[in-house]
Motif scaffolding. Structure first.
Motif, mmCIF file in Angstrom:
data_model
loop_
_atom_site.group_PDB
_atom_site.id
_atom_site.type_symbol
_atom_site.label_atom_id
_atom_site.label_comp_id
_atom_site.label_asym_id
_atom_site.label_seq_id
_atom_site.Cartn_x
_atom_site.Cartn_y
_atom_site.Cartn_z
ATOM 1 N N ASP A 112 35.656 -66.588 72.855
ATOM 2 C CA ASP A 112 36.894 -66.041 73.708
ATOM 3 C C ASP A 112 37.692 -67.293 74.212
ATOM 4 O O ASP A 112 38.810 -67.132 75.060
ATOM 5 N N ASP A 113 37.259 -68.352 74.027
ATOM 6 C CA ASP A 113 37.922 -69.562 74.536
ATOM 7 C C ASP A 113 39.146 -70.067 73.985
ATOM 8 O O ASP A 113 39.268 -69.172 72.870
ATOM 9 N N GLU A 114 39.873 -71.263 74.279
ATOM 10 C CA GLU A 114 41.126 -71.681 73.385
ATOM 11 C C GLU A 114 40.662 -71.724 71.924
ATOM 12 O O GLU A 114 41.796 -71.132 71.141
ATOM 13 N N ASP A 115 39.748 -72.467 71.360
ATOM 14 C CA ASP A 115 39.449 -72.608 70.111
ATOM 15 C C ASP A 115 39.288 -71.268 69.342
ATOM 16 O O ASP A 115 39.719 -71.138 68.257
ATOM 17 N N GLY A 116 38.472 -70.622 69.902
ATOM 18 C CA GLY A 116 38.250 -69.181 69.299
ATOM 19 C C GLY A 116 39.333 -68.472 69.027
ATOM 20 O O GLY A 116 39.561 -67.439 68.028
ATOM 21 N N VAL A 117 40.134 -68.305 70.172
ATOM 22 C CA VAL A 117 41.295 -67.463 69.910
ATOM 23 C C VAL A 117 42.129 -68.247 69.074
ATOM 24 O O VAL A 117 42.961 -67.320 68.155
ATOM 25 N N PHE A 118 42.392 -69.566 68.876
ATOM 26 C CA PHE A 118 43.150 -70.037 67.920
ATOM 27 C C PHE A 118 42.850 -69.665 66.627
ATOM 28 O O PHE A 118 43.632 -69.352 65.825
ATOM 29 N N VAL A 119 41.560 -69.891 66.253
ATOM 30 C CA VAL A 119 40.966 -69.523 64.889
ATOM 31 C C VAL A 119 41.231 -67.991 64.807
ATOM 32 O O VAL A 119 41.684 -67.940 63.513
ATOM 33 N N LYS A 120 41.100 -67.093 65.433
ATOM 34 C CA LYS A 120 41.327 -65.689 65.056
ATOM 35 C C LYS A 120 42.885 -65.659 64.682
ATOM 36 O O LYS A 120 43.017 -64.823 63.910
ATOM 37 N N GLU A 121 43.786 -66.227 65.629
ATOM 38 C CA GLU A 121 45.206 -66.052 65.285
ATOM 39 C C GLU A 121 45.530 -66.515 63.922
ATOM 40 O O GLU A 121 46.629 -65.954 63.424
ATOM 41 N N GLU A 122 45.093 -67.695 63.794
ATOM 42 C CA GLU A 122 45.335 -68.267 62.301
ATOM 43 C C GLU A 122 44.870 -67.541 61.120
ATOM 44 O O GLU A 122 45.491 -67.067 60.366
ATOM 45 N N LEU A 123 43.730 -66.950 61.300
ATOM 46 C CA LEU A 123 43.347 -65.881 60.345
ATOM 47 C C LEU A 123 43.974 -64.755 60.051
ATOM 48 O O LEU A 123 44.411 -64.297 59.177
ATOM 49 N N VAL A 124 44.574 -64.226 61.467
ATOM 50 C CA VAL A 124 45.194 -62.958 61.503
ATOM 51 C C VAL A 124 46.813 -63.304 60.672
ATOM 52 O O VAL A 124 47.026 -62.545 60.071
ATOM 53 N N ASN A 125 47.236 -64.387 61.015
ATOM 54 C CA ASN A 125 48.524 -64.897 60.492
ATOM 55 C C ASN A 125 48.232 -64.984 58.818
ATOM 56 O O ASN A 125 49.385 -64.915 58.387
ATOM 57 N N GLU A 126 47.019 -65.246 58.347
ATOM 58 C CA GLU A 126 46.901 -65.291 56.838
ATOM 59 C C GLU A 126 46.421 -64.102 56.423
ATOM 60 O O GLU A 126 46.244 -63.846 55.193
ATOM 61 N N ALA A 127 46.937 -62.888 57.105
ATOM 62 C CA ALA A 127 46.640 -61.619 56.802
ATOM 63 C C ALA A 127 45.335 -61.130 56.481
ATOM 64 O O ALA A 127 44.954 -60.142 55.717
ATOM 65 N N VAL A 128 44.295 -61.809 57.100
ATOM 66 C CA VAL A 128 42.952 -61.734 57.118
ATOM 67 C C VAL A 128 42.380 -60.489 58.266
ATOM 68 O O VAL A 128 42.881 -60.488 59.179
ATOM 69 N N ASN A 129 41.663 -59.388 57.793
ATOM 70 C CA ASN A 129 41.561 -58.314 59.007
ATOM 71 C C ASN A 129 40.546 -58.974 59.776
ATOM 72 O O ASN A 129 39.148 -59.288 59.313
ATOM 73 N N MET A 130 40.549 -59.208 60.962
ATOM 74 C CA MET A 130 39.684 -59.694 61.860
ATOM 75 C C MET A 130 39.330 -58.598 62.934
ATOM 76 O O MET A 130 38.593 -59.022 63.971
ATOM 77 N N ASN A 131 39.600 -57.310 62.591
ATOM 78 C CA ASN A 131 39.365 -56.187 63.659
ATOM 79 C C ASN A 131 37.799 -56.286 64.009
ATOM 80 O O ASN A 131 37.351 -55.630 64.911
ATOM 81 N N GLU A 132 37.011 -56.465 63.132
ATOM 82 C CA GLU A 132 35.472 -56.435 63.009
ATOM 83 C C GLU A 132 34.870 -57.764 63.461
ATOM 84 O O GLU A 132 33.523 -57.909 63.675
ATOM 85 N N CYS A 133 35.807 -58.658 63.918
ATOM 86 C CA CYS A 133 35.258 -59.829 64.572
ATOM 87 C C CYS A 133 34.600 -59.596 66.037
ATOM 88 O O CYS A 133 35.304 -58.872 66.773
ATOM 89 N N SER A 134 33.461 -60.159 66.344
ATOM 90 C CA SER A 134 33.073 -59.917 67.396
ATOM 91 C C SER A 134 33.346 -61.032 68.335
ATOM 92 O O SER A 134 33.404 -62.409 68.095
ATOM 93 N N MET A 135 33.833 -60.802 69.581
ATOM 94 C CA MET A 135 34.270 -62.064 70.455
ATOM 95 C C MET A 135 33.166 -62.042 71.794
ATOM 96 O O MET A 135 32.773 -61.102 72.231
ATOM 97 N N THR A 136 32.853 -63.225 71.971
ATOM 98 C CA THR A 136 32.067 -63.550 73.238
ATOM 99 C C THR A 136 32.331 -64.693 74.047
ATOM 100 O O THR A 136 33.274 -65.427 73.719
ATOM 101 N N THR A 137 31.906 -64.774 75.399
ATOM 102 C CA THR A 137 32.291 -65.862 76.353
ATOM 103 C C THR A 137 31.646 -67.003 76.180
ATOM 104 O O THR A 137 31.995 -67.998 76.634
ATOM 105 N N THR A 138 30.726 -67.070 75.381
ATOM 106 C CA THR A 138 29.709 -68.002 75.085
ATOM 107 C C THR A 138 29.904 -68.903 73.834
ATOM 108 O O THR A 138 29.477 -70.292 73.605
ATOM 109 N N LYS A 139 30.248 -68.271 72.837
ATOM 110 C CA LYS A 139 30.396 -68.780 71.290
ATOM 111 C C LYS A 139 31.326 -70.293 71.365
ATOM 112 O O LYS A 139 32.504 -69.842 71.637
#
Length: 304
Positions: free
Chosen positions: A62-89
């Motif tokens: 859930d850091d800056e890089d992780g959020v950026f990656v998720k937003e990029e994929l959502v913008n590509e219309a990829v369903n990220m609803n099942e993506c697990s978010m953590t404070t350490t990854k």
């Protein structure tokens, strides 16, 4: 294991790991450009761009890089609803260098959090009920945790009679040993209806020195549909002990990163939209189409 029932479903579930590619801009490998990538990401995005419902299973920080990656994929219309978010990854990084000929070569893989993976307990089985295809690669097989999760995902895919697609996509630097890599991949090949591998991977897995020898061994694997990509030499399909090949296309290569992923996305797209190839002509058309998509991918920088 490989039985299929209801193919009147829609959508593809891809399981893997998001990787940030740092691709060299020069032959000295001193300057790099950043791209979101990873084989399963590349396929998931390409399928979404084709209008196919594309769900991606992974774990992100859930850091800056992780959020950026998720937003990029959502913008590509990829369903990220099942993506697990953590404070350490932390997002994994791959450095791709150029050799003296200008070809791209995998140089190094950096994973700051090697034990952080999507767990089987974090998977919602409902997403598999109405989905048509499940796709995975060897990037989730070299670590015990992700291998267990892959097993669970394949069990769900089998239970709901999905088409299972597997890209061997071998990166030996991730594995404890070459022999463990071969043994593990051989076990998972038997779970798939569609398998894609590059020519060098075929030779590696079959312990052979030529494509002809490799295919002779691969016949014994009894994979329903095996595709072997050969770069500028084209591609080969093996089905029902018959070989079909298509020649490479003459294109200007800018960056070969992701060409195999483009090929695989085209194969999955065809199986998803048209079902299993019913004739030699169907398979020839599929092979020609996928080879063309792969060729087009090398004409621009970046895997996508």
């Amino acid at each position: 294991m490989r039985s299929l029932a209801d193919l009147n479903k829609q959508g593809v579930v891809s399981f893997g790991e998001v990787i940030v590619d740092y691709i060299s801009n020069n032959k000295d490998n001193t300057s790099f450009k950043q791209f979101i990538g990873g084989a399963t990401v590349n396929v998931a995005v390409r399928l979404a761009r084709k209008g196919i419902s594309s769900t991606y299973l992974t774990k992100l920080g859930d850091d800056e890089d992780g959020v950026f990656v998720k937003e990029e994929l959502v913008n590509e219309a990829v369903n990220m609803n099942e993506c697990s978010m953590t404070t350490t990854k932390k997002v994994c990084k791959v450095y791709v260098h150029q050799n003296e000929n200008g070809d791209r070569i995998f140089h190094s893989y950096q994973n700051p959090t090697p034990n952080e993976w999507l767990l089987d307990s974090e998977i919602n089985s409902h997403i598999f009920i109405d989905t048509k295809v499940t796709y995975f690669g060897s990037g989730t097989l070299f670590h015990e945790k992700s291998r267990r999760t892959t097993e669970t995902i394949l069990e769900l895919a089998e239970n709901f009679h999905q088409i299972i697609a597997f890209d061997t996509n071998i990166r030996l630097k991730r594995w404890e040993s070459a022999e463990l890599c071969k043994k593990t991949i051989a076990a998972f090949i038997s779970r798939a209806h569609i398998v894609k591998m590059a020519e060098d991977e075929l030779l590696f897995l079959t312990n052979t020195n030529s494509v002809k020898e490799g295919l002779a061994v691969a016949v014994k694997w009894a994979i329903p549909y095996l595709f072997v990509t050969r770069g500028k030499e084209g591609a080969i399909a093996l089905h029902n002990q018959q070989y079909i090949s298509t020649e490479g296309l003459n294109v200007t290569v800018v960056d070969s990163t992701g060409a195999g992923d483009a090929f695989m996305a085209a194969v999955i797209e065809t199986f998803h939209d048209k079902g299993l190839p019913q004739s030699k002509t169907d398979l020839e058309e599929l092979l020609t189409y996928a080879n063309g998509v792969g060729a087009k991918a090398v004409t621009k920088m970046g895997a996508l």
